[in-house]
Design a protein around this motif. Structure first.
Motif, short mmCIF file in Angstrom:
data_model
loop_
_atom_site.label_atom_id
_atom_site.label_comp_id
_atom_site.label_asym_id
_atom_site.label_seq_id
_atom_site.Cartn_x
_atom_site.Cartn_y
_atom_site.Cartn_z
N LEU A 207 58.67 76.83 22.50
CA LEU A 207 59.33 75.85 21.00
C LEU A 207 60.63 77.16 20.61
CD1 LEU A 207 59.76 74.92 18.44
CD2 LEU A 207 58.26 75.89 17.47
N LEU B 218 53.82 71.47 13.73
CA LEU B 218 54.24 70.73 14.87
C LEU B 218 52.98 69.75 15.26
CD1 LEU B 218 56.85 71.83 14.75
CD2 LEU B 218 57.09 72.40 17.14
N ASN C 283 51.38 68.58 18.40
CA ASN C 283 52.06 69.48 19.80
C ASN C 283 51.36 68.62 21.02
OD1 ASN C 283 54.20 70.52 21.82
ND2 ASN C 283 53.17 72.32 22.07
N ILE D 160 55.28 66.99 12.38
CA ILE D 160 56.35 66.64 13.49
C ILE D 160 55.43 66.30 14.87
CG2 ILE D 160 58.41 66.52 14.88
CD1 ILE D 160 59.16 66.37 11.97
N THR E 212 55.26 66.49 19.32
CA THR E 212 55.96 66.95 19.87
C THR E 212 55.32 66.34 21.45
OG1 THR E 212 55.58 68.40 19.37
CG2 THR E 212 57.88 68.11 18.32
N LEU F 67 61.87 70.43 19.54
CA LEU F 67 61.90 70.04 18.60
C LEU F 67 62.91 70.09 18.03
CD1 LEU F 67 60.69 70.04 15.12
CD2 LEU F 67 60.70 72.13 15.22
#
Length: 301
Positions: free
Chosen positions: A18, A153, A155, A182, A184, A189
């Protein structure tokens, strides 16, 4: 003021990926980022992923919290005095509690120079599904990092099925209802997803952002207009709600020439005399701290 983003998340979640993505996008936008990286080992392996033209400070064998906060303040001071940058990115060790990490950044020394935008937590989606296999202490830290995030995130979704992705997203959102999530892969991002974060309360003039206006964990700077009685102040501290996690700064006391260094954490209070006159300010960290009235003063936040 320099905007500060704190990157949190458990070991191996993807924080360094990130960091690299954000640095690349900021440079494309003409912004100059600086970095502070906290690593548990003696060698700065992760920092090798940062471009040579990006100012970087490293904290090895430690944690950006508790005893490490003084080292952190020294690194911040060196960055502010010796480097030119627009945005500061701080990558915490996977073993850092987000409240403690945020506490280290919000020193009264930098109250008018740094703007804490928010905690971005990278959550390993597969690890979330298998969290019951962790030890109780490890699982608690993993959950706390997610609980106090301003942006999450989810992820490594490329390792999950569609049903598993839906389960992770729903469960994490239920655990932290205030932070946007979000999904990911490789912690990619878009930069525009973080610019609306706002974790610091600056008083009535604060501009509420669409992402940040309902966040819980926040900080507030209070400036004292006059000295306070020590006993009265300590009584006020005892009556604070559990949602106040940390306070630190300089409190002017009746009968003393210089403000005292004051620290509060988990119900414990510490006073230390200062021999130079410091700015009479304290930083309050907790949930919805804008609603708290500081004893004996009309807030001048």
């Amino acid at each position: 003021m320099k905007d500060v983003y704190l990157l949190s998340g458990f070991l191996g979640s993807g924080k360094t990926s990130l960091l690299s993505h954000l640095i690349e996008q900021m440079k494309e936008k003409g912004l100059k980022p600086a970095v502070i990286m906290n690593e548990l080992g003696k060698l700065p392996f992760d920092s090798r992923s940062v471009d040579e033209d990006v100012p970087i400070k490293e904290m090895l064998e430690g944690c950006i919290c508790c005893t490490g906060s003084e080292k952190m303040e020294a690194q911040l001071q060196m960055l502010l005095e010796g480097e030119v940058f627009d945005v500061l990115l701080i990558e915490t060790t996977g073993a850092a509690h987000p409240v403690e990490a945020m506490d280290a950044v919000l020193s009264p020394y930098f109250a008018n120079r740094l703007n804490m935008k928010g905690i971005i937590t990278v959550a390993d989606s597969k690890r979330w599904l298998e969290r019951d296999k962790m030890t109780p202490q490890t699982r608690m830290l993993f959950m706390e990092q997610i609980k106090h995030a301003h942006l999450i995130l989810a992820n490594k979704i490329d390792l999950l099925s569609e049903d598993e992705v839906a389960t992770v997203t729903m469960q994490i959102q239920g655990f932290n209802r205030h932070a946007p999530i979000i999904q990911t892969s490789n912690a990619k991002l878009p930069l525009n997803m973080i610019t609306g974060l706002e974790a610091t309360y600056h008083g009535q003039e604060v501009k509420q952002a669409a992402i940040g206006k309902q966040l819980t964990l926040s900080s507030r700077l209070h400036t004292f207009s006059e000295p306070v009685e020590k006993e009265v102040f300590e009584q006020w501290v005892k009556e604070l709600p559990d949602t106040v996690y940390r306070m630190k700064g300089y409190v002017p006391l009746v009968g003393y020439k210089n403000p005292f260094l004051f620290q509060y954490a988990y119900g414990m209070v510490q006073w230390l005399p200062e021999y130079i006159k410091m700015e009479p300010q304290i930083v309050i960290i907790g949930d919805q701290v804008e609603a708290i009235t500081v004893i004996g003063n009309t807030p001048n936040d």
